[in-house]
Design an enzyme around this catalytic site. Structure first.
Site, PDB file in Angstrom:
ATOM      1  N   ASN A 117      44.385  27.739  69.403  1.00 18.06           N
ATOM      2  CA  ASN A 117      44.861  26.519  68.751  1.00 18.06           C
ATOM      3  C   ASN A 117      44.185  26.325  67.407  1.00 18.06           C
ATOM      4  O   ASN A 117      42.991  26.563  67.249  1.00 18.06           O
ATOM      5  CB  ASN A 117      44.734  25.283  69.655  1.00 18.06           C
ATOM      6  CG  ASN A 117      43.375  25.077  70.261  1.00 18.06           C
ATOM      7  OD1 ASN A 117      42.631  26.019  70.515  1.00 18.06           O
ATOM      8  ND2 ASN A 117      43.028  23.833  70.502  1.00 18.06           N
ATOM      9  N   CYS A 162      49.497  24.832  68.718  1.00 17.61           N
ATOM     10  CA  CYS A 162      48.925  25.297  69.981  1.00 17.61           C
ATOM     11  C   CYS A 162      48.736  26.816  69.980  1.00 17.61           C
ATOM     12  O   CYS A 162      49.454  27.553  69.286  1.00 17.61           O
ATOM     13  CB  CYS A 162      49.854  24.957  71.138  1.00 17.61           C
ATOM     14  SG  CYS A 162      50.042  23.209  71.476  1.00 17.61           S
ATOM     15  N   GLU A 173      49.523  29.011  72.249  1.00 17.70           N
ATOM     16  CA  GLU A 173      50.660  29.789  72.752  1.00 17.70           C
ATOM     17  C   GLU A 173      51.669  30.060  71.643  1.00 17.70           C
ATOM     18  O   GLU A 173      52.233  31.152  71.531  1.00 17.70           O
ATOM     19  CB  GLU A 173      51.367  29.044  73.899  1.00 17.70           C
ATOM     20  CG  GLU A 173      50.500  28.798  75.120  1.00 17.70           C
ATOM     21  CD  GLU A 173      49.738  27.477  75.065  1.00 17.70           C
ATOM     22  OE1 GLU A 173      49.306  27.069  73.971  1.00 17.70           O
ATOM     23  OE2 GLU A 173      49.585  26.859  76.122  1.00 17.70           O
ATOM     24  N   CYS A 228      55.467  24.202  73.641  1.00 21.76           N
ATOM     25  CA  CYS A 228      55.210  25.631  73.824  1.00 21.76           C
ATOM     26  C   CYS A 228      56.166  26.230  74.844  1.00 21.76           C
ATOM     27  O   CYS A 228      56.633  27.356  74.683  1.00 21.76           O
ATOM     28  CB  CYS A 228      53.756  25.870  74.226  1.00 21.76           C
ATOM     29  SG  CYS A 228      52.615  25.598  72.854  1.00 21.76           S
TER      30      CYS A 228
HETATM   31  N1  THU Z   1      46.892  22.862  73.059  1.00 22.44           N
HETATM   32  C1  THU Z   1      47.239  24.185  73.117  1.00 22.44           C
HETATM   33  O1  THU Z   1      46.741  25.015  72.344  1.00 22.44           O
HETATM   34  N2  THU Z   1      48.152  24.555  74.050  1.00 22.44           N
HETATM   35  C2  THU Z   1      48.784  23.703  74.892  1.00 22.44           C
HETATM   36  O2  THU Z   1      49.709  24.094  75.565  1.00 22.44           O
HETATM   37  C3  THU Z   1      48.317  22.329  75.000  1.00 22.44           C
HETATM   38  C4  THU Z   1      47.422  21.857  73.934  1.00 22.44           C
HETATM   39  C5  THU Z   1      45.942  22.448  72.021  1.00 22.44           C
HETATM   40  C6  THU Z   1      46.550  21.611  70.954  1.00 22.44           C
HETATM   41  C7  THU Z   1      45.352  20.847  70.450  1.00 22.44           C
HETATM   42  O3  THU Z   1      44.688  21.633  69.481  1.00 22.44           O
HETATM   43  C8  THU Z   1      44.459  20.699  71.672  1.00 22.44           C
HETATM   44  O4  THU Z   1      44.911  21.673  72.596  1.00 22.44           O
HETATM   45  C9  THU Z   1      44.514  19.341  72.321  1.00 22.44           C
HETATM   46  O5  THU Z   1      45.784  18.943  72.581  1.00 22.44           O
END
Ligand code: THU
Length: 161
Positions: A62, A73, A75, A115
């Protein structure tokens, strides 16, 4: 009116060690990817490792931004990288892991709705399922057989004719 039930199967592994070698290796790469997350605002770090049909693994994590919605995110960083650099190469599996500075993430972390939608696009395009392996920092790993399972009633290009 008729009622229909939508359900799906998952596999629950007691830890990363219970995974098959291919999947354990993929999750280890996701752990590695997590370490380069840029998440100073949420303190929540996520790593994703995408296994391609040619055996290559691409990583994402992320990437946050002071203008919060401008971040992305793990993913989507990973699957968009795969789409941009390996066009036409199918995705076989994605491993996801997350940790937090604020608490111990000991339950599997599932991809957010955005995602799921983004991964679904690739799954539909390639006409073969993308497996998902979900983990926190430690503890159980959940395996889902396809993104379609965790995004029922998806919006797809079939509506855009
Ligand atoms: N986040 C992800 O990288 N993947 C997800 O599926 C859920 C959330 C990240 C986004 C943000 O940087 C942090 O987690 C908090 O939401």
């Amino acid at each position: 009116m008729i009622k229909k039930k939508v359900s799906f199967d998952i596999s629950v592994f007691s830890s990363i060690n219970e995974l098959e070698n291919r999947d354990k290796k993929l999750m280890k790469r996701a752990i590695e990817a997590r370490k380069n997350a840029y998440s100073p605002y949420s303190n929540f770090t996520v790593g994703a490792a995408v296994l391609l049909e040619n055996g290559e693994i691409v990583l994402g994590n992320n990437q946050e931004n002071a203008a919060y919605p401008s971040g992305l995110c793990a993913e989507r960083v990973a699957v968009f990288y795969a789409g941009a650099n390996y066009p036409g190469v199918k995705i076989k599996a994605i491993a996801i892991t997350a940790t937090s500075i604020n608490y111990k993430v000991d339950t599997p972390v599932a991809p957010c709705g955005n995602c799921r939608q983004a991964i679904s696009e690739y799954e539909i395009k390639q006409e073969s399922p993308i497996e998902l392996f979900l983990m926190g920092e430690t503890g159980k790993v959940i395996k889902c057989k396809a993104i379609a399972d965790i995004l029922p009633l998806a919006f797809t290009s079939s509506f855009l004719l």
